[in-house]
Each structure stands twice: as C-alpha cells, then as structure tokens.
Scaffold this active site. Sequence first.
Site, mmCIF file in Angstrom:
data_model
loop_
_atom_site.group_PDB
_atom_site.id
_atom_site.type_symbol
_atom_site.label_atom_id
_atom_site.label_comp_id
_atom_site.label_asym_id
_atom_site.label_seq_id
_atom_site.Cartn_x
_atom_site.Cartn_y
_atom_site.Cartn_z
ATOM 1 N N TYR A 1 -2.427 -1.019 10.234
ATOM 2 C CA TYR A 1 -2.360 -1.448 8.851
ATOM 3 C C TYR A 1 -1.197 -0.855 8.304
ATOM 4 O O TYR A 1 -0.462 -1.504 7.537
ATOM 5 C CB TYR A 1 -3.701 -0.513 8.419
ATOM 6 C CG TYR A 1 -3.857 -0.530 6.975
ATOM 7 C CD1 TYR A 1 -4.337 -1.686 6.306
ATOM 8 C CD2 TYR A 1 -3.060 0.225 5.992
ATOM 9 C CE1 TYR A 1 -4.216 -2.037 4.780
ATOM 10 C CE2 TYR A 1 -3.207 0.118 4.619
ATOM 11 C CZ TYR A 1 -3.693 -0.913 4.081
ATOM 12 O OH TYR A 1 -3.785 -0.979 2.583
ATOM 13 N N SER B 1 0.875 -1.281 0.077
ATOM 14 C CA SER B 1 0.087 -0.051 -0.081
ATOM 15 C C SER B 1 0.922 1.254 0.005
ATOM 16 O O SER B 1 2.053 1.263 0.504
ATOM 17 C CB SER B 1 -0.783 -0.059 1.232
ATOM 18 O OG SER B 1 -1.469 1.278 1.497
#
Length: 239
Positions: free
Chosen positions: A157, A144
């Site tokens: 995350y 990401s």
Amino acid sequence: MTPLSNKTALITGATKGMGAAIAEKLAQNGYNLLLCARDTHALNRVKHQLEQTYPAIYVTTYPVDFSQKQQVHDLAEQATAQKDAIDILVNNVGIYRPVSVLDETAEDYEAQMQVNYYTTYHLCQAIGRVMRKNRSGHIFNISSIASRSPVATAGTYTVTKYAIRGLTQVLRDELRPYGVRVTEIVPGSTLTSSWEGTTIPADRFVLPEDIAQAILTCLRVSEGANVDELVVTPRYGNI
C-alpha cells in the site's frame, strides 16, 4: 443556487467515503459527473440522489471492477469517447491491505498495484492525452500520508502511494506547458469504511468532506496558479 460550472468530472471509487463526498461537493457546485465504482446498485443510488437534489446537472455511471485490467482499459476508452470532454479527473479508488511486504501474498501485491497504481496510471494517460490536446483540464490524484511516512505494516500500500506521488510529479511537469493542472491530494487518517467499527471519536479524523472541500478549493485558485500538493491531516495527529 450555485451557478452551473458547465464542466464534467470523472470520479473513481465514487459511491462511498471520499469519492461520494467529492461527487456531492462537485454536484453542489454545478459539475456534471461521470461516476465509477464496482457496485452497480450503489452507483444507481448515488446517481438518483444527486440528480434529485441537483436537477440542473447530469450524472453518468460506469460500473467498473478496478481489479480487472481490461475493465479499466474499457473505462478509459469509453470516457475519452464522451461527447463532452472530461475537465476534471479524480483518481480516488484504492484498496488497503494491512500486511508487510515479507508476509503478503502475491494476490495482496497484485491487487493493490492494479487498483491503487495501474488504474490511476492508465486513466491519467488516456484522459491526460485529451486534456493535452484541448490545452485544458485538472487531474487530481489522491495518495496518502503513507507516501511521506512509510507504513511497514502496510508495505505494498505504501509503495503504491509513493508511486502515485512520483506519477503526479512527472505528469505535472509534462502537462504544465499545455495549461493542464495536476494536483496530489494527501490525506492523513480519514474516517472512511477502512475504519468501520472503530471506537475512536470522529473528531480525531479527517472527514471525507474535508477532502472534497480541498479539491473544490484547488479548482477555485486563480488562472495562473496550480496547487501542486495539498496535505490534510488530523488536527491532533495521525492515528
């Protein structure tokens, strides 16, 4: 008609979003597929659709709850026992909890570490060993943009995506002498189910199909090349 690749790809989180788009793109280009996700009915639906559209390939499904460590280990064991070697591993599955490190629960932390990092680690280790032995293969780890620009409101995350980045770099160096390619795909804001209900126009996002095309592009480089990392962000900036 696209010529058969005679290769097999394993994709996690394969029934929606980026995973479904990657499965479609690889099927379109003649790859046999091993599809993994939690929802058995969704897996069967995707399998049926792909085999109907691309009858020359085969699709095998593995129902897996990636939050359960034993099921991930079972998947690794089953996948490496396949008659046909896995040529492509796409570690796509992930969960997102929009909570800071200081405010998250133990369950928030453990779930994200298990699904986002430990799953990728164990599959990379098991399938990477086979690829090393065969001196062939390509591992894709989808991280990401949070692995480059930390998101404090999604603390763990972010940490898991930094871990994926590090794992990918280590694996690349470890497998390089054996001719195995390792690539990190780094999406920016991508229009997946995480954005369900948003009123932001679709053209402000990366689309799942863009990530699928990025993977296909990496697979098509010359024999002597490896795409170490590929960053795909929205044209007008991340949201």
